[in-house]
Design an enzyme around this catalytic site. Structure first.
Site, mmCIF file in Angstrom:
data_model
loop_
_atom_site.group_PDB
_atom_site.id
_atom_site.type_symbol
_atom_site.label_atom_id
_atom_site.label_comp_id
_atom_site.label_asym_id
_atom_site.label_seq_id
_atom_site.Cartn_x
_atom_site.Cartn_y
_atom_site.Cartn_z
ATOM 1 N N ASP A 62 -0.057 5.170 1.032
ATOM 2 C CA ASP A 62 -0.225 6.076 2.176
ATOM 3 C C ASP A 62 -0.289 5.281 3.478
ATOM 4 O OD1 ASP A 62 -1.444 8.994 0.957
ATOM 5 O OD2 ASP A 62 -1.602 7.235 -0.321
ATOM 6 N N ASP A 118 -1.628 -0.905 5.785
ATOM 7 C CA ASP A 118 -1.948 -0.392 7.122
ATOM 8 C C ASP A 118 -3.447 -0.249 7.361
ATOM 9 O OD1 ASP A 118 -2.286 3.107 7.069
ATOM 10 O OD2 ASP A 118 -1.989 1.895 5.269
ATOM 11 N N ASP A 169 0.861 -1.163 0.000
ATOM 12 C CA ASP A 169 0.000 0.000 0.000
ATOM 13 C C ASP A 169 0.912 1.232 0.000
ATOM 14 O OD1 ASP A 169 -2.426 1.569 0.372
ATOM 15 O OD2 ASP A 169 -1.801 1.785 2.452
#
Length: 223
Positions: A17, A174, A15
């Site tokens: 960000d 996250d 991922d």
């Protein structure tokens, strides 16, 4: 959650960000710019950081409060995206240890790439600011396909491009949607617990294969 050393993966997908790049401050300051145009008070870093992975819509809901639907949210979203595009890497940087981890993957000849829900017009500009991404094999954005995470299709698309098997690929993210997408794709999934992991469920309930606290831990799983 680690039980044993894993087989060296064919590839690792990340991922963006909250996993590779710490974009929270630039996103939060963009939110505060939008709020200033409405004469509304700014949101603190402590408030907006956990919401940074939820994009413009999530941040605007945070800043506008419970009456957010009374605003022209689509108009504010356009203002948000325009301002963010022009200030996309003022404060953004790799999380501690992440650039070194990517360098290690290059050293071990492990292909890696990015799968994000960020729209391509932002992803493409952001990644050009950091030379490390020249080694990324594939960058899949939120609008590359007709679906996005938690649908596994973007991850499978990346694997197909990289010519690797999903079962031999790891996904690091996250957000719960990252882990859901990776699990549905049949990958080994890792929670990047240094990121913006706020969710209704604690990370221990995301059904990830592993939870890691620092990027450099990733290498230790196969080296």
């Amino acid at each position: 959650m680690r039980e044993k050393t894993l087989t060296k993966p064919q590839g690792i997908l990340f991922d963006l960000d909250g996993t590779l790049l710490d974009t929270a401050q630039d996103l939060g300051e963009t939110l505060n710019y939008v709020l200033s145009t409405l004469n509304k008070p700014p949101v603190s870093y402590q408030q907006y950081r956990p919401v940074a992975s939820h994009g413009a819509a999530g941040l605007l809901k945070l800043g506008l409060g419970e009456n957010w639907q009374s605003y022209d949210v689509e108009k504010l979203r356009r203002i948000f995206l325009d301002y963010y595009l022009n200030n996309i890497s003022v404060h953004t940087e790799f999380f501690d240890g992440m650039a070194e981890t990517l360098s290690q993957l290059n050293y071990y000849n492990i292909a890696w790439g990015v799968v994000t829900n960020k729209p391509a017009f932002l992803t493409d500009v952001l990644l050009t600011q950091y030379p490390e991404f020249r080694h990324s094999q594939i960058n899949v954005s939120g609008d590359t396909l007709k679906v996005r995470k938690p649908d596994p299709a973007p991850l499978l698309h990346a694997c197909q491009h990289m010519q690797i098997n999903a079962e031999q690929c790891w996904y690091v993210g996250d957000a719960h949607r990252d882990i859901e997408a990776g699990n549905r794709a049949g990958m080994q999934t890792f929670v990047a617990n240094w990121g913006y992991t706020q969710d209704e469920r604690p990370v221990s309930q995301w059904q990830a294969n592993h939870i890691i606290e620092h990027p450099c831990e990733l290498i230790s799983y196969f080296s």
